[in-house]
Design a protein around this motif. Structure first.
Motif, PDB file in Angstrom:
ATOM      1  N   SER A 125      21.099  51.777  49.644  1.00 52.69           N
ATOM      2  CA  SER A 125      19.765  51.173  49.723  1.00 52.69           C
ATOM      3  C   SER A 125      18.790  52.158  50.351  1.00 52.69           C
ATOM      4  N   PHE A 126      19.241  52.827  51.405  1.00 48.54           N
ATOM      5  CA  PHE A 126      18.380  53.818  52.054  1.00 48.54           C
ATOM      6  C   PHE A 126      18.041  54.932  51.075  1.00 48.54           C
ATOM      7  N   GLU A 127      19.074  55.433  50.381  1.00 49.00           N
ATOM      8  CA  GLU A 127      18.854  56.550  49.461  1.00 49.00           C
ATOM      9  C   GLU A 127      17.857  56.183  48.375  1.00 49.00           C
ATOM     10  N   MET A 128      17.881  54.917  47.969  1.00 53.59           N
ATOM     11  CA  MET A 128      16.968  54.501  46.919  1.00 53.59           C
ATOM     12  C   MET A 128      15.514  54.622  47.369  1.00 53.59           C
ATOM     13  N   PHE A 129      15.215  54.161  48.576  1.00 53.56           N
ATOM     14  CA  PHE A 129      13.829  54.213  49.044  1.00 53.56           C
ATOM     15  C   PHE A 129      13.470  55.578  49.632  1.00 53.56           C
ATOM     16  N   ALA A 130      14.485  56.332  50.076  1.00 55.51           N
ATOM     17  CA  ALA A 130      14.194  57.633  50.680  1.00 55.51           C
ATOM     18  C   ALA A 130      13.935  58.695  49.624  1.00 55.51           C
ATOM     19  N   LEU A 131      14.128  58.358  48.356  1.00 59.90           N
ATOM     20  CA  LEU A 131      13.900  59.288  47.244  1.00 59.90           C
ATOM     21  C   LEU A 131      14.550  60.648  47.489  1.00 59.90           C
ATOM     22  N   LEU A 188      20.528  48.382  39.760  1.00 62.47           N
ATOM     23  CA  LEU A 188      21.345  49.490  39.241  1.00 62.47           C
ATOM     24  C   LEU A 188      21.659  50.518  40.317  1.00 62.47           C
ATOM     25  N   ARG A 189      20.744  50.658  41.269  1.00 62.16           N
ATOM     26  CA  ARG A 189      20.932  51.660  42.308  1.00 62.16           C
ATOM     27  C   ARG A 189      21.823  51.180  43.459  1.00 62.16           C
ATOM     28  N   THR A 190      21.856  49.864  43.661  1.00 55.72           N
ATOM     29  CA  THR A 190      22.526  49.409  44.877  1.00 55.72           C
ATOM     30  C   THR A 190      23.707  48.452  44.652  1.00 55.72           C
ATOM     31  N   ALA A 191      23.781  47.837  43.481  1.00 52.94           N
ATOM     32  CA  ALA A 191      24.856  46.845  43.281  1.00 52.94           C
ATOM     33  C   ALA A 191      26.201  47.544  43.040  1.00 52.94           C
ATOM     34  N   ASP A 192      27.264  46.834  43.270  1.00 59.58           N
ATOM     35  CA  ASP A 192      28.612  47.364  42.980  1.00 59.58           C
ATOM     36  C   ASP A 192      28.806  47.295  41.474  1.00 59.58           C
ATOM     37  N   LEU A 193      28.701  48.435  40.816  1.00 53.05           N
ATOM     38  CA  LEU A 193      28.756  48.445  39.352  1.00 53.05           C
ATOM     39  C   LEU A 193      29.755  49.481  38.850  1.00 53.05           C
ATOM     40  N   GLY A 194      30.485  49.149  37.826  1.00 49.07           N
ATOM     41  CA  GLY A 194      31.351  50.099  37.119  1.00 49.07           C
ATOM     42  C   GLY A 194      32.147  50.994  38.044  1.00 49.07           C
ATOM     43  N   ALA A 195      32.026  52.307  37.828  1.00 47.99           N
ATOM     44  CA  ALA A 195      32.802  53.270  38.621  1.00 47.99           C
ATOM     45  C   ALA A 195      32.323  53.349  40.066  1.00 47.99           C
ATOM     46  N   GLU A 196      31.125  52.830  40.344  1.00 50.08           N
ATOM     47  CA  GLU A 196      30.650  52.795  41.730  1.00 50.08           C
ATOM     48  C   GLU A 196      30.761  51.360  42.247  1.00 50.08           C
TER      49      GLU A 196
END
Lengths: 413, 438
Positions: B273-279, B43-51
């Motif tokens: 991906s970075f933002e996901m792990f960098a919290l 959900l955080r990194t895949a190409d989904l919907g408006a993102e």
């Protein structure tokens, strides 16, 4: 009895190995997850030094210079002071104050500054609030008697939290004089306040703060649109306050170029900060992980003993034929489960002890007690929970096994 | 052989209901937890919907200013003017947008009350960087942004909340004491697509002066900090190095305007991906990032190993019960490998059932816990009833990728839990097994 239980387990060591390994791993994982959850929860109980209950952030908007109706002759601070005065008169409002954008609890902004006291120096968050804002957030003076409104502006008072006061002036100091740089002649009067955190209980770096106390007019003039507007409501008037506020302020929400456009409870500001800093996610995940390991331990014990009691029906029947009561048969299985837990608990505690130093580092928080005491506290809580689970996981199949009719059990044999 | 197996598996499941239930629940638990972690990543990194362009977007979410003496430091998001002047004209990216989040208090005439709604202020490029689905009307244009036209794009649920209809184009809306006109209605974006999620979208140039000029208007001292983020849409993910070079040049140019301070964006821009792990910490060090990835990997392994031990215990218990059957089959010529294969198949079918249950359980957990499981990198306020878009969309979490994850996880869990006990029992001599059984 213990020797007998040990013999029973040793005789079936190959099938007991799995449940032993699971109990051991579950204990260690629960120790880590439980330790982190308890550690986080303990942050909620520390003395924050401020109180955001019944406090609202007042959102305001300014007219653009090019908007029709914009009055260039009016000063920002005059408009805001007029609005503040109206809000003060609103029924139920106890205090109204202003702070800079980076000097209120749960702000997401910050500005740093060094403070010098003689040869000592400390780096901290730097900002300004009004005396009434100190009342809004209920900052408490260390000397117990200072009234924020009585502080003399010419002495340039600043609120400094206890830890910083101790760092700059020694243990127990309640007042002192500081400078912003070594050479400057400008001196500020540091007034110590209670509280172990600057503005956020999950602040990993335990930041210090120094808030200047300015008058409304001075803060608004200096800070201009960096200013934030807060009000405190009397406890008894908080229920349904927002709805009444809009009703009572109808037609008085604008003054000059400024207007009040929203009212956000500080609990929402805190919730938002917690979400933004990942605290909500952390709690959700740690709770889920804890629940998962607990369920695994329960399922493992339940499953293993379910099959075990089925396989040993004859043995139970024989024991009962020889005079054992149902209760004794039940106790035997429960005892076997507890013996297994004890055998997993001893190495589990040893591993937990090895990890007890790692936990504070993983959490990046100060623990509420010394690491050794914390280790035993967490281990005791986790042991109690897992003990209950094993009791439940063995008692259910044992109860079923003890219901067996000895005649039928032996007849099958 | 396969048909025989399936029939036998069905019979076994019916005969041993406790084992089947415990096995399926045990598997479901493990799969649900692992899937929860994988779904969050998805959900955080895949190409989904408006993102829909996440794989080729990079973001700058914070800048800092340090005085030349080093005694004062200030960090915040970026000033819209900084992004507009220095980053928007850059050549490497396909598009650059600036956006910030706020709370818009609007009057709801239908309910006769004020509503606090999430608001995004942005530019025209936002609609290219993000992939919104317009249900009515159109986005605001570059000319409208430059001309400070009071246009607003609203979400579908917001249009229903405020106007009672999806067709809100042309309707007036009071915001910041100004009248805006709705120019478009978009499909609601769930809050976990946090960069695109909002109720109201307005041109950033129409913000009240105290908002877009925060940090600078008090003394006409221009500072590059403010309350906006900057998003770059690359033509291809491989353009990242070129973008970083061009950005470094732009930052040097910004700093030529200052004598007493230094503006920095650290190692930004950052990928999703970075933002996901960098919290949420754009300055998160590589060491810290590695540490977090290691923790997640260890947790994932534990989520598989602990239930695998549990399942192994159950399998061993059942093997003892079935040891007679195994011995007889061996006596009639079944090979050890054949028996292991049969047991792996038997358990894999039950595990797949557990896997499907686990996937549904993970989805239900998402629905129940809302987006508190998803770390927010950006400011999001709780939405009023009626426009609450926190619920996770079923098709965003259950798709081909997640189905593959489930099958692979079941396979791994099956190998972990079944192989050793099955191999041990299949290799036991027939006489010993029968004797033991007796």
């Amino acid at each position: 009895m213990i020797r007998h239980l040990y013999t029973l387990i040793a005789n079936q060591w190959k099938s007991n190995l799995w449940i032993w390994a699971e109990l051991f791993l579950s204990f260690v994982c629960l120790y880590l997850v439980g330790g982190m959850l308890l550690g986080m929860a303990s942050r909620e109980r520390i003395d924050k030094g401020f109180d955001i209950r019944h406090v609202y952030m007042v959102d305001y908007a300014m007219l653009d210079p090019e908007t029709p109706g914009y009055r260039p002759d009016l000063k920002f601070e005059d408009d805001m002071e007029t609005l503040a005065e109206r809000v003060r008169r609103c029924p139920g409002v106890e205090a109204v104050g202003f702070t800079q954008l980076w000097s209120f609890p749960y702000t997401l902004n910050n500005q740093g500054q060094m403070l010098y006291a003689d040869t000592l120096a400390a780096s901290m968050m730097w900002g300004a609030i009004t005396a009434e804002a100190a009342e809004v957030f209920r900052y408490r003076p260390l000397d117990g008697q200072t009234r924020w409104g009585d502080l003399r502006p010419d002495r340039k008072p600043i609120l400094v939290r206890r830890r910083t006061m101790n760092k700059l002036f020694g243990e127990g100091a309640v007042r002192g004089t500081v400078k912003l740089d070594k050479e400057s002649g400008q001196r500020y009067e540091a007034v110590g306040v209670y509280g172990d955190i600057a503005c956020y209980e999950y602040d990993r770096y335990m930041t210090d703060f120094a808030w200047q106390i300015l008058s409304d007019e001075e803060l608004l003039r200096q800070t201009h649109v960096y200013s934030c507007f807060f009000l405190r409501v009397r406890e008894e008037a908080d229920e349904g306050f927002a709805g009444r506020f809009w009703e009572q302020m109808k037609g008085r929400l604008s003054a000059g170029n400024a207007s009040i456009v929203g009212l956000t409870p500080m609990s929402d500001v805190r919730r938002n900060t917690n979400r933004l800093w990942g605290i909500t996610t952390y709690y959700a995940f740690a709770s889920l992980l804890g629940g998962f390991f607990l369920l695994c331990a329960l399922l493992g014990t339940l499953g293993t003993f379910w099959f075990r009691t089925e396989a040993r029906t004859t043995e139970v029947g024989l024991r009962m034929a020889l005079g054992s009561t149902r209760r004794q048969a039940c106790t035997l299985y429960v005892g076997e489960g507890l013996m297994l837990l004890a055998m997993a608990w001893v190495p589990g505690m040893a591993v937990a002890w090895l990890l007890h130093d790692v936990m504070p580092a993983m959490m990046e928080y100060e623990l509420p007690m010394p690491p050794v005491a914390w280790h035993f506290f967490v281990a005791a809580v986790v042991t109690a929970i897992i003990l209950l689970l094993v009791l439940l996981g063995t008692w259910l199949p044992a109860r079923r096994a003890a219901r067996v009719n000895p005649v039928e059990a032996l007849h099958e044999e | 052989m396969q048909r025989f197996n399936f029939k036998q598996i069905r019979r076994l499941m019916q005969e041993d209901r406790f084992f089947t239930a415990a096995y399926i629940v045990g598997t479901a638990l493990s799969i649900a937890m692992v899937m929860l972690v994988l779904m969050i990543y998805h959900l955080r990194t895949a190409d989904l919907g408006a993102e829909g362009h996440r794989s080729r977007t990079l973001r700058i979410s914070r800048g800092s200013i340090v005085s030349k003496e080093g005694d004062s430091r200030c960090s915040s998001k970026l000033h819209p003017a900084t992004v507009e002047k220095w980053f928007c004209p850059m050549k490497t990216p396909e598009a650059v947008t600036l956006y910030g989040k706020d709370v818009g208090t609007v009057f709801n005439g239908r309910e006769n009350r004020y509503e606090n709604l999430p608001l995004t202020y942005t530019d025209a490029a936002y609609w290219r960087v993000f992939t919104f689905r317009f249900l009515r009307g159109r986005p605001f244009t570059e000319d409208e942004v430059k001309g400070k036209a009071h246009r607003v794009v609203v979400g579908r649920l917001t249009a229903r909340l405020l106007f009672g209809t999806d067709d809100a184009v042309g309707r007036p809306l009071q915001l910041y004491r100004k009248e805006y006109t709705v120019c478009g209605v978009v499909e609601e974006v769930p809050t976990y697509l946090e960069k695109a999620s909002s109720c109201l979208y307005i041109p950033y140039t129409t913000l009240p002066s105290n908002m877009d000029r925060r940090f600078s208007s008090s003394n006409n001292d221009p500072t590059p900090l403010g309350l906006a983020s900057c998003e770059f849409l690359l033509r291809s993910p491989s353009d990242e190095a070129a973008l970083r070079q061009e950005l470094a040049r732009q930052v040097r140019l910004i700093n030529t305007g200052y004598t007493d301070r230094l503006f920095s964006i650290g190692d930004q821009p950052r990928s999703v991906s970075f933002e996901m792990f960098a919290l949420g910490d754009p300055d998160c060090s590589d060491e810290s990032l590695r540490h977090r990835i290691l923790v997640v990997t260890v947790v994932l392994c534990l989520l598989l190993v602990v239930p695998a031990l549990n399942l192994s215990g159950l399998i061993v218990a059942r093997m003892r019960k079935r040891s007679g059957e195994i011995a007889v089959r061996k006596a009639f010529g079944a090979s050890a490998a054949g028996l292991v294969e049969q047991m792996l198949w038997e358990n894999f079918v039950q595990m797949l059932l557990g896997g499907i249950l686990g996937l549904l359980l993970a989805f239900l957990l998402f629905r129940t816990l809302g987006d508190s499981l998803l770390f927010q990198n950006d400011f999001i306020i709780s939405m009023p009833g009626g426009v609450d878009a926190t619920a996770v969309s079923f098709w965003h979490v259950v798709d081909g990728t997640t189905a593959c994850y489930v099958i692979l996880l079941c396979f791994a869990l099956n190998l972990l839990s079944t192989l050793l006990p099955a191999w041990r029992y299949a290799r036991r001599p027939v006489a010993e097994t029968l004797n033991h059984k007796k």
